[in-house]
Design a protein around this motif. Structure first.
Motif, PDB file in Angstrom:
ATOM      1  N   ILE B 110      72.389  37.484  29.095  1.00 40.45           N
ATOM      2  CA  ILE B 110      71.790  38.389  30.022  1.00 40.45           C
ATOM      3  C   ILE B 110      71.478  37.505  31.120  1.00 40.45           C
ATOM      4  O   ILE B 110      71.594  37.998  32.370  1.00 40.45           O
ATOM      5  CB  ILE B 110      70.622  38.790  29.203  1.00 40.45           C
ATOM      6  N   VAL B 111      70.908  36.458  31.003  1.00 43.66           N
ATOM      7  CA  VAL B 111      70.639  35.509  32.059  1.00 43.66           C
ATOM      8  C   VAL B 111      71.498  35.329  33.288  1.00 43.66           C
ATOM      9  O   VAL B 111      71.375  35.504  34.262  1.00 43.66           O
ATOM     10  CB  VAL B 111      69.760  34.199  31.662  1.00 43.66           C
ATOM     11  N   ASP B 112      72.795  34.925  32.388  1.00 43.39           N
ATOM     12  CA  ASP B 112      74.063  34.572  33.369  1.00 43.39           C
ATOM     13  C   ASP B 112      74.266  36.007  33.984  1.00 43.39           C
ATOM     14  O   ASP B 112      74.805  35.862  35.240  1.00 43.39           O
ATOM     15  CB  ASP B 112      74.944  33.994  32.277  1.00 43.39           C
ATOM     16  N   LYS B 113      74.149  37.112  33.360  1.00 39.32           N
ATOM     17  CA  LYS B 113      74.696  38.364  34.210  1.00 39.32           C
ATOM     18  C   LYS B 113      73.711  38.715  35.372  1.00 39.32           C
ATOM     19  O   LYS B 113      74.000  38.998  36.335  1.00 39.32           O
ATOM     20  CB  LYS B 113      74.683  39.255  33.060  1.00 39.32           C
ATOM     21  N   LEU B 114      72.483  38.430  35.063  1.00 44.39           N
ATOM     22  CA  LEU B 114      71.510  38.975  35.932  1.00 44.39           C
ATOM     23  C   LEU B 114      71.197  38.033  37.093  1.00 44.39           C
ATOM     24  O   LEU B 114      70.584  38.267  38.153  1.00 44.39           O
ATOM     25  CB  LEU B 114      70.178  39.341  35.426  1.00 44.39           C
ATOM     26  N   ALA B 115      71.411  36.561  36.877  1.00 44.15           N
ATOM     27  CA  ALA B 115      70.889  35.329  37.749  1.00 44.15           C
ATOM     28  C   ALA B 115      72.119  35.393  38.755  1.00 44.15           C
ATOM     29  O   ALA B 115      73.299  35.126  38.556  1.00 44.15           O
ATOM     30  CB  ALA B 115      70.514  34.367  37.057  1.00 44.15           C
ATOM     31  N   ALA B 116      71.698  34.982  40.018  1.00 45.30           N
ATOM     32  CA  ALA B 116      72.883  34.797  41.075  1.00 45.30           C
ATOM     33  C   ALA B 116      73.239  32.984  40.533  1.00 45.30           C
ATOM     34  O   ALA B 116      74.439  32.777  41.034  1.00 45.30           O
ATOM     35  CB  ALA B 116      72.317  34.543  42.458  1.00 45.30           C
ATOM     36  N   ALA B 117      72.282  32.296  39.994  1.00 43.28           N
ATOM     37  CA  ALA B 117      72.773  31.148  39.632  1.00 43.28           C
ATOM     38  C   ALA B 117      71.549  30.564  38.545  1.00 43.28           C
ATOM     39  O   ALA B 117      70.432  31.333  38.746  1.00 43.28           O
ATOM     40  CB  ALA B 117      72.402  30.050  40.800  1.00 43.28           C
ATOM     41  N   TRP B 118      71.740  30.038  37.812  1.00 42.87           N
ATOM     42  CA  TRP B 118      70.888  29.551  36.834  1.00 42.87           C
ATOM     43  C   TRP B 118      71.250  28.081  36.070  1.00 42.87           C
ATOM     44  O   TRP B 118      72.419  27.756  36.148  1.00 42.87           O
ATOM     45  CB  TRP B 118      70.930  30.490  35.811  1.00 42.87           C
ATOM     46  N   ALA B 132      66.343  29.866  36.633  1.00 41.56           N
ATOM     47  CA  ALA B 132      67.271  31.038  37.342  1.00 41.56           C
ATOM     48  C   ALA B 132      66.932  31.672  38.651  1.00 41.56           C
ATOM     49  O   ALA B 132      65.638  31.756  38.746  1.00 41.56           O
ATOM     50  CB  ALA B 132      67.451  32.101  36.411  1.00 41.56           C
ATOM     51  N   GLU B 133      67.735  31.728  39.574  1.00 40.88           N
ATOM     52  CA  GLU B 133      67.474  32.440  40.676  1.00 40.88           C
ATOM     53  C   GLU B 133      68.012  34.029  40.528  1.00 40.88           C
ATOM     54  O   GLU B 133      69.160  34.332  40.316  1.00 40.88           O
ATOM     55  CB  GLU B 133      68.206  31.921  41.724  1.00 40.88           C
ATOM     56  N   VAL B 134      66.958  34.913  40.918  1.00 42.59           N
ATOM     57  CA  VAL B 134      67.502  36.411  40.626  1.00 42.59           C
ATOM     58  C   VAL B 134      67.083  36.810  42.008  1.00 42.59           C
ATOM     59  O   VAL B 134      66.072  36.753  42.725  1.00 42.59           O
ATOM     60  CB  VAL B 134      66.377  36.916  39.718  1.00 42.59           C
ATOM     61  N   ARG B 135      68.301  37.758  42.344  1.00 42.31           N
ATOM     62  CA  ARG B 135      68.209  38.476  43.759  1.00 42.31           C
ATOM     63  C   ARG B 135      67.620  39.918  43.391  1.00 42.31           C
ATOM     64  O   ARG B 135      67.930  40.486  42.307  1.00 42.31           O
ATOM     65  CB  ARG B 135      69.468  38.642  44.371  1.00 42.31           C
ATOM     66  N   VAL B 136      66.542  40.109  44.288  1.00 44.00           N
ATOM     67  CA  VAL B 136      65.757  41.347  43.574  1.00 44.00           C
ATOM     68  C   VAL B 136      65.588  42.448  44.870  1.00 44.00           C
ATOM     69  O   VAL B 136      65.395  41.911  46.050  1.00 44.00           O
ATOM     70  CB  VAL B 136      64.382  41.020  43.136  1.00 44.00           C
ATOM     71  N   PRO B 137      65.408  43.585  44.807  1.00 45.45           N
ATOM     72  CA  PRO B 137      65.215  44.619  45.809  1.00 45.45           C
ATOM     73  C   PRO B 137      63.729  44.565  46.217  1.00 45.45           C
ATOM     74  O   PRO B 137      62.841  44.190  45.730  1.00 45.45           O
ATOM     75  CB  PRO B 137      65.507  45.920  45.146  1.00 45.45           C
ATOM     76  N   GLN B 138      63.809  44.736  47.664  1.00 46.70           N
ATOM     77  CA  GLN B 138      62.456  44.988  48.281  1.00 46.70           C
ATOM     78  C   GLN B 138      61.829  46.396  48.015  1.00 46.70           C
ATOM     79  O   GLN B 138      62.789  47.348  47.909  1.00 46.70           O
ATOM     80  CB  GLN B 138      62.450  44.699  49.543  1.00 46.70           C
ATOM     81  N   ILE B 139      60.745  46.528  47.660  1.00 45.95           N
ATOM     82  CA  ILE B 139      60.024  47.670  47.420  1.00 45.95           C
ATOM     83  C   ILE B 139      59.175  48.020  48.607  1.00 45.95           C
ATOM     84  O   ILE B 139      58.220  47.066  49.121  1.00 45.95           O
ATOM     85  CB  ILE B 139      59.181  47.716  46.326  1.00 45.95           C
TER      86      ILE B 139
END
Lengths: 120, 151
Positions: B110-118, B132-139
């Protein structure tokens, strides 16, 4: 964890439904495991798990569902998931399991199971 | 949030970060997730993927390393959150390629799928860091008062 997940037994004679809500994670996985074990011990080979109220699913709880699916199928039944929440569907998709579980967007989608559950 | 220019002509990061220690207990995986949701939410960023990645990395510390852990969250740019979970077990996690019927091993998948890098690295102290580096949407921050209207 002291939580007890009680199944909803359908008056129609359909398979028992485990209605879950909130966060389904490693902290609640043992409760989910116990509930499924009890249904299996009671002779149910087909189980419906209603995840409509669940907003978080982690790999540990998912592992419990996968194990339950395998055991239900070994017994000639199945384990159906009711899922509509995009966050939960996403977890199923990225783990490659979206096509493994029978998925239904609503509870009424599983009513056809009534005869199947009686026929075992 | 953002960057301000420095006198040297380089950009100076003013992105926020936060750190907290947790115990080697399942309930602290839940606590770490709530902490991450609160922190990243306060940065006006989407929390869904961060919550899941933090949960899986923290679960690795509690279930596999079985040691207390430190969760550090840092915003790297406008939309990338760096998640670091440090535990006290130097053993590296095994790459996860679970079969369809596996009952565990999907955490790092799951980490591998969601993270841009880990990745994972050992520290000189014998600890291990899963990151892990996770790209997230701005709210959009609807809570921000319109100060100009209150004159």
């Amino acid at each position: 964890m002291d939580e007890t997940i009680q199944p909803v037994l359908e008056a129609s004679g359909g398979p028992p439904v485990l209605v879950l809500d909130g966060e389904l994670d490693l902290a609640r996985a043992p409760s989910l495991q116990r509930a499924i074990d009890q249904l299996r011990a009671d002779g149910h080979s087909t189980i419906v798990v209603d995840l409509l109220g669940v907003n978080f699913l982690d790999s540990t709880a998912l592992g419990v569902l996968v194990a339950a699916l395998a055991r239900c199928r070994e017994a000639g039944g199945d384990l159906h998931l009711i899922v509509a929440e995009p966050r939960i569907l996403k977890v199923l998709e990225i783990t490659g399991l979206a096509g493994t579980f029978p998925l239904h967007p609503t509870r009424t989608g599983t009513l056809f199971l009534a005869g199947e559950a009686n026929g075992q | 949030m953002g960057r301000i220019p420095s006198v040297m002509g380089k950009t100076l990061s003013v992105y926020p970060s936060t750190t907290r220690e947790f115990k080697a207990d399942v309930s602290d995986v839940v606590a770490a997730r709530r902490f991450a949701i609160e922190a990243v939410g306060s940065w006006n960023l989407g929390t869904d993927d961060v919550a899941l990645v933090v949960s899986e990395l923290a679960a690795n510390a509690v279930v596999h390393a079985r040691t207390p852990f430190v969760l550090a969250l840092s915003l790297l740019d406008d939309q990338v959150v760096l998640i670091e979970v440090t535990d006290h077990d130097h053993h590296m996690p095994l790459p996860a390629q679970p079969s369809v019927w596996a009952t565990n091993g999907r955490g790092l998948m799951i980490v591998d799928k969601l993270a841009a890098a880990w990745g994972a690295r050992a520290t000189i102290d014998g600890d291990k860091i899963l990151w892990a580096e996770v790209r997230v949407p701005q709210i959009a921050d609807d809570q921000t008062p319109q100060l100009s209207r209150h004159t």
